[in-house]
Design an enzyme around this catalytic site. Structure first.
Site, mmCIF file in Angstrom:
data_model
loop_
_atom_site.group_PDB
_atom_site.id
_atom_site.type_symbol
_atom_site.label_atom_id
_atom_site.label_comp_id
_atom_site.label_asym_id
_atom_site.label_seq_id
_atom_site.Cartn_x
_atom_site.Cartn_y
_atom_site.Cartn_z
ATOM 1 N N GLN A 103 0.835 -1.221 0.000
ATOM 2 C CA GLN A 103 0.000 0.000 0.000
ATOM 3 C C GLN A 103 0.857 1.252 0.000
ATOM 4 O O GLN A 103 0.378 2.334 0.318
ATOM 5 C CB GLN A 103 -0.880 0.029 1.254
ATOM 6 C CG GLN A 103 -1.854 -1.108 1.363
ATOM 7 C CD GLN A 103 -2.471 -1.161 2.767
ATOM 8 O OE1 GLN A 103 -2.759 -0.126 3.369
ATOM 9 N NE2 GLN A 103 -2.656 -2.363 3.290
ATOM 10 N N TYR A 140 13.470 -1.909 -4.324
ATOM 11 C CA TYR A 140 14.589 -0.961 -4.262
ATOM 12 C C TYR A 140 14.998 -0.510 -5.668
ATOM 13 O O TYR A 140 15.270 0.667 -5.899
ATOM 14 C CB TYR A 140 15.795 -1.577 -3.533
ATOM 15 C CG TYR A 140 15.480 -2.079 -2.142
ATOM 16 C CD1 TYR A 140 14.515 -1.448 -1.349
ATOM 17 C CD2 TYR A 140 16.120 -3.185 -1.591
ATOM 18 C CE1 TYR A 140 14.205 -1.910 -0.078
ATOM 19 C CE2 TYR A 140 15.820 -3.646 -0.317
ATOM 20 C CZ TYR A 140 14.863 -3.013 0.432
ATOM 21 O OH TYR A 140 14.564 -3.469 1.682
HETATM 22 C C1 LIG Z 1 9.891 -4.683 1.621
HETATM 23 C C2 LIG Z 1 8.757 -3.965 2.347
HETATM 24 C C3 LIG Z 1 9.357 -3.132 3.480
HETATM 25 C C4 LIG Z 1 8.049 -3.062 1.363
HETATM 26 O O1 LIG Z 1 7.008 -2.446 2.059
HETATM 27 P P1 LIG Z 1 5.583 -2.253 1.332
HETATM 28 O O2 LIG Z 1 4.796 -1.351 2.194
HETATM 29 O O3 LIG Z 1 5.017 -3.563 1.005
HETATM 30 O O4 LIG Z 1 6.093 -1.511 0.017
HETATM 31 P P2 LIG Z 1 5.254 -0.634 -0.988
HETATM 32 O O5 LIG Z 1 3.799 -0.878 -0.792
HETATM 33 O O6 LIG Z 1 5.741 0.744 -0.948
HETATM 34 O O7 LIG Z 1 5.742 -1.228 -2.338
HETATM 35 C C5 LIG Z 1 5.096 -2.347 -2.780
HETATM 36 C C6 LIG Z 1 6.018 -3.129 -3.600
HETATM 37 O O8 LIG Z 1 6.867 -3.850 -2.749
HETATM 38 C C7 LIG Z 1 6.878 -5.173 -3.155
HETATM 39 N N1 LIG Z 1 7.090 -6.037 -2.006
HETATM 40 C C8 LIG Z 1 8.330 -6.269 -1.505
HETATM 41 N N2 LIG Z 1 8.273 -7.199 -0.578
HETATM 42 C C9 LIG Z 1 6.974 -7.562 -0.451
HETATM 43 C C10 LIG Z 1 6.306 -8.526 0.355
HETATM 44 N N3 LIG Z 1 6.997 -9.303 1.202
HETATM 45 N N4 LIG Z 1 4.948 -8.632 0.248
HETATM 46 C C11 LIG Z 1 4.262 -7.837 -0.611
HETATM 47 N N5 LIG Z 1 4.844 -6.921 -1.423
HETATM 48 C C12 LIG Z 1 6.199 -6.794 -1.350
HETATM 49 C C13 LIG Z 1 5.631 -5.457 -3.912
HETATM 50 O O9 LIG Z 1 5.958 -6.344 -4.934
HETATM 51 C C14 LIG Z 1 5.207 -4.100 -4.416
HETATM 52 O O10 LIG Z 1 5.532 -3.901 -5.739
HETATM 53 P P3 LIG Z 1 4.363 -3.413 -6.735
HETATM 54 O O11 LIG Z 1 3.843 -2.118 -6.143
HETATM 55 O O12 LIG Z 1 5.083 -3.259 -8.017
HETATM 56 O O13 LIG Z 1 3.359 -4.506 -6.677
HETATM 57 C C15 LIG Z 1 7.727 -4.946 2.935
HETATM 58 O O14 LIG Z 1 7.152 -5.670 1.901
HETATM 59 C C16 LIG Z 1 8.296 -5.916 3.957
HETATM 60 O O15 LIG Z 1 8.345 -5.609 5.134
HETATM 61 N N6 LIG Z 1 8.713 -7.098 3.511
HETATM 62 C C17 LIG Z 1 9.211 -8.106 4.389
HETATM 63 C C18 LIG Z 1 10.501 -7.689 5.064
HETATM 64 C C19 LIG Z 1 11.543 -7.262 4.067
HETATM 65 O O16 LIG Z 1 11.740 -7.873 3.037
HETATM 66 N N7 LIG Z 1 12.272 -6.203 4.448
HETATM 67 C C20 LIG Z 1 13.369 -5.715 3.672
HETATM 68 C C21 LIG Z 1 14.607 -6.373 4.138
HETATM 69 S S1 LIG Z 1 16.029 -5.772 3.253
#
Ligand SMILES: CC(C)(COP(=O)(O)OP(=O)(O)OC[C@H]1O[C@@H](n2cnc3c(N)ncnc32)[C@H](O)[C@@H]1OP(=O)(O)O)[C@@H](O)C(=O)NCCC(=O)NCCS
Length: 170
Positions: A103, A140
């Site tokens: 989101q 990223y």
């Molecule tokens: C990576 C993370 C912080 C991104 O936060 P987010 O609020 O989902 O990110 P955004 O909504 O701004 O961006 C969404 C994008 O992130 C991606 N994403 C990355 N990891 C995801 C996950 N585990 N689940 C869902 N979406 C994810 C989606 O594919 C989406 O891309 P899209 O918009 O092209 O569909 C979050 O998904 C997360 O906490 N993941 C698990 C922990 C993690 O991987 N942390 C980073 C460690 S280096």
């Protein structure tokens, strides 16, 4: 849609932040490495010379809702120094709870870190990600980050405490 606020963490958020740190470590399949305590987070982030800074993402209640704001994610960063570029920021952790992903909250945290970094005169903002975490890697890259392993072949190294003690003769 609920409104999201990204704000600087307060000392009293440390308990909630620790819960999210544990969730992130579990996601990364490295839970056994989490040794940090709430007391250490409080002391190290909120003393005179903080070792880190933290942003929290919270969902704000809609007008008339009784419950208070609810923390659903965090980004923890600190300042590092590049002998090539000067002031840098390192984003140690970024995490959004599963039910709130996709989101834009993660992107908001990253944009806020970029803002803080620029305000502090930093020219770069770095982070590391596990090689299997393709969703995070894609995010990223989509936001404009460069993969330094791919582009320049860097490997990340760590000296553990036992090794450090040996090196230091302790
Ligand atoms: C990576 C993370 C912080 C991104 O936060 P987010 O609020 O989902 O990110 P955004 O909504 O701004 O961006 C969404 C994008 O992130 C991606 N994403 C990355 N990891 C995801 C996950 N585990 N689940 C869902 N979406 C994810 C989606 O594919 C989406 O891309 P899209 O918009 O092209 O569909 C979050 O998904 C997360 O906490 N993941 C698990 C922990 C993690 O991987 N942390 C980073 C460690 S280096």
């Amino acid at each position: 849609m609920a409104s999201i606020r990204i704000r600087g963490a307060k000392e009293e958020d440390c308990g909630e932040i620790l819960k999210l740190i544990r969730e992130l470590a579990e996601y990364e399949k490295l839970s056994d490495q989490v040794k940090i305590s709430e007391e250490a987070l409080r002391a190290d982030g909120f003393g005179e010379n903080p070792f880190y800074h933290c942003l929290v993402a919270e969902i704000l209640p809609a007008p008339g809702e009784l419950q208070g704001p609810c923390i659903v994610g965090y980004g923890l960063y600190y300042f590092i120094y590049s002998t090539w570029k000067g002031r840098n920021v390192y984003l140690e952790d970024i995490y959004v709870m599963p039910e709130h992903r996709g989101q834009g909250i993660g992107s908001k945290i990253i944009k806020k870190v970029a803002e803080v970094a620029l305000d502090k005169g930093c020219s770069q903002f770095r982070l590391a990600v596990l090689d299997w975490n393709q969703k995070a890697i894609d995010l990223y890259k989509a936001l404009g980050a460069q993969d330094l392993t791919e582009a320049e072949g860097w490997h990340s190294f760590r000296f553990e405490e036992e090794v450090m003690k040996k090196l230091a003769g302790r």
